[in-house]
Design an enzyme around this catalytic site. Structure first.
Site, short mmCIF file in Angstrom:
data_model
loop_
_atom_site.label_atom_id
_atom_site.label_comp_id
_atom_site.label_asym_id
_atom_site.label_seq_id
_atom_site.Cartn_x
_atom_site.Cartn_y
_atom_site.Cartn_z
N HIS A 143 -7.37 -6.03 1.03
CA HIS A 143 -6.19 -5.20 1.29
C HIS A 143 -5.42 -5.65 2.54
O HIS A 143 -4.43 -5.03 2.90
CB HIS A 143 -6.63 -3.74 1.46
CG HIS A 143 -5.56 -2.73 1.25
ND1 HIS A 143 -4.96 -2.49 0.02
CD2 HIS A 143 -4.95 -1.86 2.12
CE1 HIS A 143 -4.06 -1.53 0.14
NE2 HIS A 143 -4.02 -1.13 1.39
N ASP A 151 -10.24 -5.65 -3.13
CA ASP A 151 -9.67 -4.58 -2.30
C ASP A 151 -10.60 -3.37 -2.35
O ASP A 151 -10.86 -2.83 -3.43
CB ASP A 151 -8.28 -4.23 -2.85
CG ASP A 151 -7.48 -3.32 -1.95
OD1 ASP A 151 -8.07 -2.43 -1.32
OD2 ASP A 151 -6.25 -3.51 -1.87
N SER A 203 0.84 -1.20 0.00
CA SER A 203 0.00 0.00 0.00
C SER A 203 0.88 1.26 0.00
O SER A 203 1.62 1.48 -0.95
CB SER A 203 -0.96 -0.04 1.19
OG SER A 203 -1.97 0.93 1.06
#
Length: 281
Positions: free
Chosen positions: A258, A225, A149
Site C-alpha cells: 500500500h 496490500d 487509498s
C-alpha cells in the site's frame, strides 16, 4: 483570494511550488502543491489533480510520488491539495483514520466536524477557482483526477458526481466502497450521521449503481496490500462496473503493498494515461 508562496524549486525544467491560502470552505489556512512543467510563454497546460490518502498531506506525493519527470515529459500540471483542514482550533480524533488528515473528502454535517471539514466544497469548487485565478498556465477545460487509498475514493467519487468535468479518472488502491468497510463506516458515520442513504454520495460503487457514469476507470491494486481484503475491496468496484457497463481496467499487481513504493512504480503509467486523454481534441 491571496496566495502565499511557501517555497518554489526548479525540477525537470519546471517549478515545484508549495502554496498557502485562507480557505473560506474550511475556515482554515490550507496548503497545496503545484508542479508546473516547462512550457512556452503563454501556453495553456492541462491539469491533473492528485488526492492523497489517510494521514497524508500534500508533501507525501510531492516527496515520494516521483511524478515530475512524467509531468514534464507530457506537459501536465499536477496539483496536490492537503487531505483535511488542520490547526489547533480544528476538531480532531485520537485515531489515525478519523479527524485531521482523514477527511474522506466529504462536507461534514455532524458536530464538531461540520465547522471545518468541508473538503468536498474545497476540492470541487474553491481550489479550482483559486487555481484558475492564480495560475494562468492552467487550462481547466482539460482536467483529470487520480488519488491513493482515501484519495482514490475521493477521485472516483468526485469524478462520478461531476460528470463531464474530468477527461479521465484513475486510482491507486482506492477505498472502493466506504459503505462496506470499517474505515468508511467510521468516517462517514462520524462526519455525516447514521443515515446510510446520505453516505451513497461518497461511495463509488453506490454512485455507479445510482446512475453516475465516467467514460472509463484505471485502477492499480497491490496484491500484497495489507488493507486489500478488509478495507479496499476492489472486487466491489469491479462488480459495480460490470453491472452497469462502466469500462474498468483493474490491474492487480503481484507483490506490491500500500506504500508509496507501489505508487511511485506505476505513477508514470498513470500520468501518461491521463495525458493521452487530456490532449485529445
Amino acid at each position: 483570494m491571496a496566495v502565499e508562496t511557501v517555497r518554489e524549486s526548479k525540477a525537470f525544467g519546471g517549478v515545484q511550488g508549495v502554496y498557502r491560502h485562507a480557505s473560506q470552505a474550511t475556515g482554515t489556512d490550507m496548503t497545496f502543491a503545484v508542479y508546473v512543467p516547462p512550457h512556452d510563454e503563454g501556453a495553456k497546460l492541462p491539469v491533473l489533480w492528485y488526492l492523497s490518502g489517510l494521514t497524508c498531506t500534500h508533501a507525501n506525493v510531492m516527496d515520494k510520488g516521483e511524478y515530475r519527470r512524467a509531468c514534464a515529459e507530457h506537459g501536465v500540471i499536477l496539483i496536490a491539495p492537503d487531505t483535511s483542514p488542520r490547526g489547533d482550533g480544528v476538531a480532531d480524533d485520537a485515531g489515525w483514520d478519523f479527524g485531521q488528515g482523514a477527511s474522506f473528502y466529504v462536507d461534514a454535517t455532524e458536530e464538531p466536524w461540520a465547522a471545518n471539514f468541508r473538503m468536498k466544497r474545497y476540492v470541487e469548487d474553491e481550489l479550482p477557482a483559486l487555481i484558475a485565478a492564480e495560475f494562468p498556465q492552467a487550462d481547466l477545460t482539460r482536467q483529470s483526477i487520480f488519488g491513493h487509498s482515501m484519495g482514490g475514493h475521493g477521485a472516483l467519487t468526485i469524478a462520478l458526481r461531476n460528470e463531464g468535468r474530468f477527461r479521465s479518472v484513475s486510482a491507486f488502491a482506492p477505498i472502493a466502497s466506504p459503505l462496506n468497510c470499517p474505515w468508511g463506516e467510521k468516517a462517514l458515520g462520524g462526519y455525516l450521521g447514521s443515515d446510510k442513504a446520505v453516505w451513497r454520495a461518497y461511495d463509488a460503487c453506490a454512485l455507479i449503481d445510482d446512475g453516475a457514469r465516467v467514460d472509463e476507470l484505471l485502477v492499480d491494486q497491490g496484491e500484497a496490500d495489507s488493507f486489500l481484503a478488509e478495507q479496499l475491496k476492489p472486487e466491489l468496484l469491479q462488480a459495480a462496473c460490470e453491472r452497469t457497463g462502466v469500462p474498468l481496467t483493474l490491474r492487480m499487481q503481484p507483490g506490491y503493498d500500500h506504500s508509496y513504493l507501489f505508487i511511485s512504480t506505476f505513477m508514470a503509467d498513470h500520468v501518461a494515461w491521463h495525458a493521452e486523454r487530456l490532449k485529445r481534441d
